[in-house]
Write an enzyme that holds these catalytic residues in place. Structure first.
Site, PDB file in Angstrom:
ATOM      1  N   SER A 126       0.787  -1.740   0.409  1.00 12.92           N
ATOM      2  CA  SER A 126      -0.049  -0.248  -0.122  1.00 12.92           C
ATOM      3  C   SER A 126       1.085   1.180   0.183  1.00 12.92           C
ATOM      4  O   SER A 126       1.825   1.583   0.572  1.00 12.92           O
ATOM      5  CB  SER A 126      -1.029  -0.224   1.318  1.00 12.92           C
ATOM      6  OG  SER A 126      -1.474   1.242   1.765  1.00 12.92           O
ATOM      7  N   TYR A 151      -1.322  -0.821  11.710  1.00  7.93           N
ATOM      8  CA  TYR A 151      -1.541  -2.033   9.650  1.00  7.93           C
ATOM      9  C   TYR A 151      -0.974  -1.281   8.629  1.00  7.93           C
ATOM     10  O   TYR A 151       0.399  -2.298   7.840  1.00  7.93           O
ATOM     11  CB  TYR A 151      -3.107  -1.283   9.112  1.00  7.93           C
ATOM     12  CG  TYR A 151      -3.089  -1.014   7.818  1.00  7.93           C
ATOM     13  CD1 TYR A 151      -3.716  -2.553   8.005  1.00  7.93           C
ATOM     14  CD2 TYR A 151      -2.922  -0.270   7.096  1.00  7.93           C
ATOM     15  CE1 TYR A 151      -3.514  -1.880   5.635  1.00  7.93           C
ATOM     16  CE2 TYR A 151      -2.802  -0.241   5.803  1.00  7.93           C
ATOM     17  CZ  TYR A 151      -3.602  -1.221   5.393  1.00  7.93           C
ATOM     18  OH  TYR A 151      -3.311  -1.862   3.476  1.00  7.93           O
ATOM     19  N   LYS A 155       2.422  -3.782   6.453  1.00  8.56           N
ATOM     20  CA  LYS A 155       2.567  -3.352   5.231  1.00  8.56           C
ATOM     21  C   LYS A 155       4.624  -3.759   5.176  1.00  8.56           C
ATOM     22  O   LYS A 155       5.144  -3.996   4.186  1.00  8.56           O
ATOM     23  CB  LYS A 155       2.617  -2.430   4.585  1.00  8.56           C
ATOM     24  CG  LYS A 155       0.608  -3.048   4.711  1.00  8.56           C
ATOM     25  CD  LYS A 155       0.791  -4.762   3.817  1.00  8.56           C
ATOM     26  CE  LYS A 155      -1.102  -4.641   3.687  1.00  8.56           C
ATOM     27  NZ  LYS A 155      -1.028  -5.745   2.947  1.00  8.56           N
TER      28      LYS A 155
HETATM   29  C1  UD1 Z   1      -6.767   4.432   3.454  1.00  5.36           C
HETATM   30  C2  UD1 Z   1      -6.224   3.298   3.475  1.00  5.36           C
HETATM   31  C3  UD1 Z   1      -5.463   3.793   4.278  1.00  5.36           C
HETATM   32  C4  UD1 Z   1      -4.771   2.995   2.673  1.00  5.36           C
HETATM   33  C5  UD1 Z   1      -4.649   3.965   1.933  1.00  5.36           C
HETATM   34  C6  UD1 Z   1      -4.451   3.118   0.783  1.00  5.36           C
HETATM   35  C7  UD1 Z   1      -8.382   3.872   5.491  1.00  5.36           C
HETATM   36  C8  UD1 Z   1      -8.666   4.888   6.826  1.00  5.36           C
HETATM   37  N1  UD1 Z   1      -7.143   4.878   5.078  1.00  5.36           N
HETATM   38  O1  UD1 Z   1      -6.655   5.706   3.313  1.00  5.36           O
HETATM   39  O2  UD1 Z   1      -5.096   2.566   4.924  1.00  5.36           O
HETATM   40  O3  UD1 Z   1      -3.045   2.713   3.371  1.00  5.36           O
HETATM   41  O4  UD1 Z   1      -5.826   4.097   1.674  1.00  5.36           O
HETATM   42  O5  UD1 Z   1      -5.117   2.357  -0.197  1.00  5.36           O
HETATM   43  O6  UD1 Z   1      -8.642   2.768   5.600  1.00  5.36           O
HETATM   44  N2  UD1 Z   1     -12.213  11.148   3.774  1.00  5.36           N
HETATM   45  C9  UD1 Z   1     -13.038  12.228   4.767  1.00  5.36           C
HETATM   46  N3  UD1 Z   1     -14.233  11.930   5.351  1.00  5.36           N
HETATM   47  C10 UD1 Z   1     -14.328   9.900   5.280  1.00  5.36           C
HETATM   48  C11 UD1 Z   1     -13.543   9.637   5.247  1.00  5.36           C
HETATM   49  C12 UD1 Z   1     -12.514   9.999   4.244  1.00  5.36           C
HETATM   50  O7  UD1 Z   1     -13.173  13.784   4.439  1.00  5.36           O
HETATM   51  O8  UD1 Z   1     -16.055   9.565   6.320  1.00  5.36           O
HETATM   52  C13 UD1 Z   1     -11.113  12.480   3.472  1.00  5.36           C
HETATM   53  C14 UD1 Z   1     -10.092  11.677   3.801  1.00  5.36           C
HETATM   54  O9  UD1 Z   1      -9.548  12.172   5.034  1.00  5.36           O
HETATM   55  C15 UD1 Z   1      -9.457  11.374   3.431  1.00  5.36           C
HETATM   56  C16 UD1 Z   1      -9.955  11.080   1.652  1.00  5.36           C
HETATM   57  O10 UD1 Z   1     -10.610  11.224   2.443  1.00  5.36           O
HETATM   58  O11 UD1 Z   1      -8.280  12.681   2.893  1.00  5.36           O
HETATM   59  C17 UD1 Z   1      -9.422   9.294   1.855  1.00  5.36           C
HETATM   60  O12 UD1 Z   1      -9.847   8.760   2.592  1.00  5.36           O
HETATM   61  P1  UD1 Z   1      -9.982   6.797   2.791  1.00  5.36           P
HETATM   62  O13 UD1 Z   1     -10.791   6.823   2.131  1.00  5.36           O
HETATM   63  O14 UD1 Z   1      -9.554   7.094   4.200  1.00  5.36           O
HETATM   64  O15 UD1 Z   1      -8.379   6.414   2.175  1.00  5.36           O
HETATM   65  P2  UD1 Z   1      -6.644   7.457   2.926  1.00  5.36           P
HETATM   66  O16 UD1 Z   1      -6.852   8.370   3.603  1.00  5.36           O
HETATM   67  O17 UD1 Z   1      -6.102   7.618   1.453  1.00  5.36           O
END
Ligand code: UD1
Length: 340
Positions: A126, A151, A155
């Site tokens: 990842s 987590y 990795k």
């Molecule tokens: C996710 C994974 C991480 C993985 C990465 C790459 C989780 C929590 N994180 O992180 O383990 O290594 O992808 O595959 O599983 N966001 C919101 N509101 C929400 C959810 C998310 O604003 O309810 C925002 C987050 O702050 C972030 C973006 O959306 O800026 C993406 O979030 P998320 O889908 O969790 O991805 P990563 O943070 O990149």
């Protein structure tokens, strides 16, 4: 037909890889403990593939069981290792379980491969290994910072284990560092099934639009980015799955020698949270209820891939964009609502 051992093959990523494998003349041999996956998904995957393929209910930490699968399923030429826990939040609360499962599964698989003739392994890593990158786009040479969560550290440790394994024995490894896998199969028949409340953005968006969640909270709107929200590289799951077949082909073309070769898998384009919401609204024709909220601890500001190495060497590149991913994720969400 060449057979490929696919650990975690009944999950979100695994089920899409099964389809790509079948389309390219491979037979997947799925190993899954079904703790975080659903049997209906693998049944549907077999329907979509138009051919049954073997599925073994087994925990990867069971080395004796893995050896039996490798002996029983004559003709396995490579392995793709996905089986792992993947929730950042749960890993903080249950670190021992995460280290046990994620490191234990890989060590057990390596032990089983040692006593088989399989020397090709594709490992699912990842972009989390890059932590908070200082520069974007992120290349495979970008420094590996201490990951933000247990987590993420599993990795990093798995990658280190593979480096040591290839130095000690004949083994050819491709490590794929996924950016953000999203979307669903365009058939609408398979996709992601989050356990409980989603932590990741796209399932949270689709569940909110479906009325299962009241509203989406945008985690932070004061970041130094073009619109104040975090930027990620959202990769369609079908593109991600195709990269695994490209990696197997690359391994088959390589000459002798042991190595662990790393590739970033992303689109190369950064998308902000607000842009992702706008793409969802456009693709679905619905308005999303959301509000701007506080930052989420540990979030990197901006992460997107330089995926040119995968294009150059594997001959792979992302073909689908955020609109395709949102359209397919929404179709899948609507189908789940009708029942699996
Ligand atoms: C996710 C994974 C991480 C993985 C990465 C790459 C989780 C929590 N994180 O992180 O383990 O290594 O992808 O595959 O599983 N966001 C919101 N509101 C929400 C959810 C998310 O604003 O309810 C925002 C987050 O702050 C972030 C973006 O959306 O800026 C993406 O979030 P998320 O889908 O969790 O991805 P990563 O943070 O990149």
């Amino acid at each position: 037909m060449k057979k490929v051992l696919l650990t975690g093959g009944a999950g979100y990523i695994g089920s899409h890889i099964c389809l790509e494998l079948v389309q390219h003349g491979y037979t997947p041999v799925v190993v899954d403990n079904f703790r975080a996956s659903n049997r209906r998904i693998i049944e549907r995957t077999q329907q979509l593939a138009g051919a049954p393929f073997p599925v073994h209910e087994l925990d990867c930490r069971d080395t004796v069981g893995l050896r039996a699968v490798l002996e029983h399923e004559v003709g396995i030429t490579g392995a793709i290792h996905l089986a792992a826990h993947k929730s950042v939040g749960v890993s903080v609360k249950q670190p021992r379980e995460y280290y046990d499962n994620n490191l234990g599964s890989l060590l057990s698989l390596l032990a089983a491969l040692e006593t088989s003739s399989v020397e090709h392994l594709v490992f699912s890593s990842s972009c989390t290994v890059y932590g908070q990158p200082k520069r974007v786009p992120v290349t495979e040479e970008s420094p590996i910072e201490r990951a933000e969560s247990p987590y993420g550290r599993t990795k990093q440790m798995c990658e280190a284990i593979l480096d040591d394994a290839v130095a000690a024995a004949p083994l050819q490894v491709v490590t794929l560092r996924y950016f953000n896998p999203v979307g669903a199969h365009p058939s609408g028949l398979i996709g992601e099934l989050p356990l409980g409340k989603p932590e990741t953005l796209v399932p949270y968006i689709t569940q909110t639009a479906a009325g299962l969640r009241t509203e989406l909270t945008v985690f932070g709107s004061d970041y130094p980015t073009r619109d104040g929200t975090c930027v990620r590289d959202y990769l369609h799951i079908v593109d991600l799955a195709a990269a695994h077949v490209a990696a197997l082909g690359w391994l088959e073309r390589r000459g002798p020698g042991s190595f662990n070769e790393v590739f970033n898998l992303g689109t190369g384009a950064g998308v902000s949270v607000l842009e992702a919401i706008a793409a969802f609204e456009q693709a679905s024709g619905t308005k999303l209820r959301y509000r701007l909220g506080p930052r989420r601890a540990g979030d990197a500001i901006e992460v997107y891939a330089d995926a040119s190495k995968a294009r150059r060497e594997l001959g792979w590149q992302a073909r689908l964009g955020i609109l395709d991913a949102m359209r397919d994720a929404w179709r899948w969400q609507q189908n789940i609502a009708r029942g699996l």
